[in-house]
Enzyme design. Sequence first.
Site, PDB file in Angstrom:
ATOM      1  N   ALA A   1       0.816  -1.209   0.000  1.00  0.00           N
ATOM      2  CA  ALA A   1       0.000   0.000   0.000  1.00  0.00           C
ATOM      3  C   ALA A   1       0.855   1.267   0.000  1.00  0.00           C
ATOM      4  O   ALA A   1       2.089   1.221   0.049  1.00  0.00           O
ATOM      5  CB  ALA A   1      -0.944  -0.020   1.196  1.00  0.00           C
ATOM      6  N   HIS A   2       0.174   2.396  -0.018  1.00  0.00           N
ATOM      7  CA  HIS A   2       0.832   3.702  -0.088  1.00  0.00           C
ATOM      8  C   HIS A   2       1.766   3.932   1.098  1.00  0.00           C
ATOM      9  O   HIS A   2       1.476   3.569   2.227  1.00  0.00           O
ATOM     10  CB  HIS A   2      -0.213   4.821  -0.137  1.00  0.00           C
ATOM     11  CG  HIS A   2      -1.118   4.865   1.059  1.00  0.00           C
ATOM     12  ND1 HIS A   2      -0.792   5.512   2.232  1.00  0.00           N
ATOM     13  CD2 HIS A   2      -2.344   4.332   1.264  1.00  0.00           C
ATOM     14  CE1 HIS A   2      -1.775   5.391   3.102  1.00  0.00           C
ATOM     15  NE2 HIS A   2      -2.729   4.670   2.544  1.00  0.00           N
ATOM     16  N   ASN A   3       2.920   4.514   0.806  1.00  0.00           N
ATOM     17  CA  ASN A   3       3.901   4.933   1.814  1.00  0.00           C
ATOM     18  C   ASN A   3       4.538   3.793   2.600  1.00  0.00           C
ATOM     19  O   ASN A   3       5.174   4.026   3.628  1.00  0.00           O
ATOM     20  CB  ASN A   3       3.291   5.945   2.782  1.00  0.00           C
ATOM     21  CG  ASN A   3       2.940   7.250   2.098  1.00  0.00           C
ATOM     22  OD1 ASN A   3       1.799   7.430   1.657  1.00  0.00           O
ATOM     23  ND2 ASN A   3       3.904   8.159   2.001  1.00  0.00           N
ATOM     24  N   VAL A   4       4.377   2.562   2.141  1.00  0.00           N
ATOM     25  CA  VAL A   4       5.068   1.434   2.770  1.00  0.00           C
ATOM     26  C   VAL A   4       6.554   1.503   2.416  1.00  0.00           C
ATOM     27  O   VAL A   4       6.935   1.913   1.319  1.00  0.00           O
ATOM     28  CB  VAL A   4       4.459   0.098   2.300  1.00  0.00           C
ATOM     29  CG1 VAL A   4       5.363  -1.091   2.636  1.00  0.00           C
ATOM     30  CG2 VAL A   4       3.082  -0.098   2.923  1.00  0.00           C
TER      31      VAL A   4
ATOM     32  N   SER B   1       1.721   2.983   5.145  1.00  0.00           N
ATOM     33  CA  SER B   1       2.675   3.631   6.054  1.00  0.00           C
ATOM     34  C   SER B   1       3.349   2.677   7.030  1.00  0.00           C
ATOM     35  O   SER B   1       3.934   3.120   8.019  1.00  0.00           O
ATOM     36  CB  SER B   1       1.998   4.775   6.819  1.00  0.00           C
ATOM     37  OG  SER B   1       1.519   5.759   5.924  1.00  0.00           O
TER      38      SER B   1
END
Length: 345
Positions: free
Chosen positions: A240-243, A260
Amino acid sequence: MKENITVAMLAELVDGEVIGDGEVLVGNFVSLETAGEGDITFLVKAGDQDLLTSTKAGAVIVHRKVEVESPATLIKVDDAYLAAAKIHTFLLEDEFSPEGIHRSAFVGEGCQISSEVTIKALVSIGNRVVIGPRTRIESGVAIGDDVTIGEDCLLKANVTIADGSQLGNGVTIHSGTVIGSDGYGYATDKMGFHYKRPQVGTVRVDDNVEIGANSCVDRATYGLTWIKSGAKIDNLVQIAHNVVVGENSLIVSQVGISGSTSLGRNVVMGGKAAAVGHLQIGDGVMIAGGSGVLSNLSAGAVVGGIPARPIKQWRKSVVLTTKLPEMQKDIRALKKSVEELAGKN
């Protein structure tokens, strides 16, 4: 593919000791059971040592402790599995021969594409894209605007690299994978309507990363989703986003990592494991397949289960769970005995 390589040369690649004729020529890497003259293979399971006495292989890679005599030339090493991987890769390597850009490929404006590339049919390349030498892009790949792709990369058929994504050197991405799709982010009002949060960040994939087929790495809401160098990601993985996935981590099929969450170096996530968002998972953590990680994990932790807990504790709970039907019978019998004693009083 290389042919007619001496066993001695291959042994030198892996710091191996040659037992037998080092000048034997081999060129094909196959299984121990099917190996014949001119083939090289390897032995990992100690229980299969008897196969060495009858093998027709030209050479066999074995652990240094193996003492079985064999008609094949042996290469003794500290780690037969690792040595086999290195030798097999070496035998399959071909010198890169650039084929140029296929006439049916579309290339946007302002691109900087090395002359030493292979870009196959029906590839679509956006504006201001940079592609380094010895990179191969197979049919149907879609590359957005402002993408950077380094040297010695391989993009298999029908990969999508969305706008602004950055790929380092030696990156391999298998068919159907999407890099840089929008992250999953919505704000909900009092009436229950969902409003999409703009996803304006990017994805960075560092050197020597490999990503399997049909996986997704979402772009960051802001900043970066970051796959660090040497990480290996299997098929059907959702990031997912910002991982952040740390260096040399192994992410097995059907893993899901929520937004995140940050993984340290050399983390292993078994198949179907999942982690909720905004977690810190330390270096060297091992997460058993099917586990659900709901809290931060310290470096070196080995966990399993839902919620993920120390592996010994989880194993004990699994054993107890299998005994529940038997325990239920015992509890019913005990309850009946107590009731009978109470009735006598």
